[in-house]
Design a protein around this motif. Structure first.
Motif, mmCIF file in Angstrom:
data_model
loop_
_atom_site.group_PDB
_atom_site.id
_atom_site.type_symbol
_atom_site.label_atom_id
_atom_site.label_comp_id
_atom_site.label_asym_id
_atom_site.label_seq_id
_atom_site.Cartn_x
_atom_site.Cartn_y
_atom_site.Cartn_z
ATOM 1 N N ARG A 187 8.803 10.147 -8.987
ATOM 2 C CA ARG A 187 8.799 11.398 -9.757
ATOM 3 C C ARG A 187 9.731 12.422 -9.105
ATOM 4 N N TYR A 188 9.571 12.602 -7.796
ATOM 5 C CA TYR A 188 10.366 13.608 -7.115
ATOM 6 C C TYR A 188 11.791 13.137 -6.866
ATOM 7 N N LEU A 189 11.982 11.827 -6.761
ATOM 8 C CA LEU A 189 13.346 11.329 -6.673
ATOM 9 C C LEU A 189 14.095 11.622 -7.967
ATOM 10 N N THR A 190 13.443 11.448 -9.100
ATOM 11 C CA THR A 190 14.076 11.737 -10.387
ATOM 12 C C THR A 190 14.447 13.205 -10.495
ATOM 13 N N LEU A 191 13.556 14.086 -10.058
ATOM 14 C CA LEU A 191 13.875 15.521 -10.056
ATOM 15 C C LEU A 191 15.057 15.804 -9.136
ATOM 16 N N THR A 192 15.077 15.139 -7.983
ATOM 17 C CA THR A 192 16.163 15.338 -7.027
ATOM 18 C C THR A 192 17.485 14.838 -7.587
ATOM 19 N N MET A 193 17.458 13.698 -8.259
ATOM 20 C CA MET A 193 18.694 13.146 -8.806
ATOM 21 C C MET A 193 19.301 14.064 -9.853
#
Length: 207
Positions: A171-177
């Motif tokens: 979830r947070y990787l997607t936001l970071t990307m």
């Protein structure tokens, strides 16, 4: 494999899995805690790994090999540049190699093999990064060191069981990307990026 070799391989897998869980939870834990969690005798563990340092070296060596495999696979992807880079990010997060960095950096003396694999992993990280920037899909003010610390941020997320933890990390990787892609949603980033010397200094054991 014959019965004895198969049992040894199973024991080794149990030991390494247990060691990862024990030492990422408490780097100062004794080897006996690993044997207990793995359900093997302490003598069986010491036959394979004569010291805690040897066990830590093996864990981090395996982590580097996984990193190299993921990065090489991403660089071999000739498809969409962003998807190739995103696949690299997801693969490293799934491998969870940075949990070892967070907990074990500086707690043992790296071997020559570890230094070689680390250099190879760094080369691949730079290559993946440069390709994404050259393709115009990764914002150019993000450095390789920035991405390394973003991996550590993802590895620091631990909530619930393994499945829930993996779900939240993605979830947070997607936001970071979304923040890494071109065009950026914001202006210049605050502060300078981390320097290589700052990152590598953590692996020097404290006196």
């Amino acid at each position: 494999m014959n019965g004895r070799k198969a049992q040894a391989a199973r024991n080794d897998e149990l030991i390494l899995r247990a060691a990862r869980a024990v030492f990422t939870g408490d780097p100062g834990a004794p080897v006996a805690a690993v044997a207990e969690r793995a359900g093997v005798g302490i003598s069986a563990l010491y036959r394979r790994y004569p010291s805690k340092e040897a066990l830590l070296q093996k864990l981090c060596g395996d982590g580097l090999k996984v990193y190299i495999e993921v990065a090489e696979r991403a660089l071999a992807d000739d498809g969409d540049p962003w998807e190739a880079f995103a696949g690299y990010l997801r693969g490293i997060v799934d491998a969870d190699v940075h949990s070892l960095t967070i907990k074990l950096a500086g707690s043992f003396t790296p071997t020559e093999e570890l230094f070689r694999d680390s250099a190879r992993a760094s080369e691949l990280a730079v290559a993946a990064h440069q390709r994404a920037v050259a393709a115009g899909v990764l914002r150019p003010d993000v450095t390789v060191a920035d991405v390394a610390l973003l991996f550590e941020l993802m590895a620091s997320i631990r909530l619930g069981d393994e499945e829930r933890t993996a779900q939240l990390r993605h979830r947070y990787l997607t936001l970071t990307m979304d923040a890494l892609r071109v065009p950026p949603a914001h202006g210049d980033l605050p502060g300078p990026p981390p320097q290589d010397a700052e990152l590598t200094a953590r692996w020097v054991p404290s006196s």
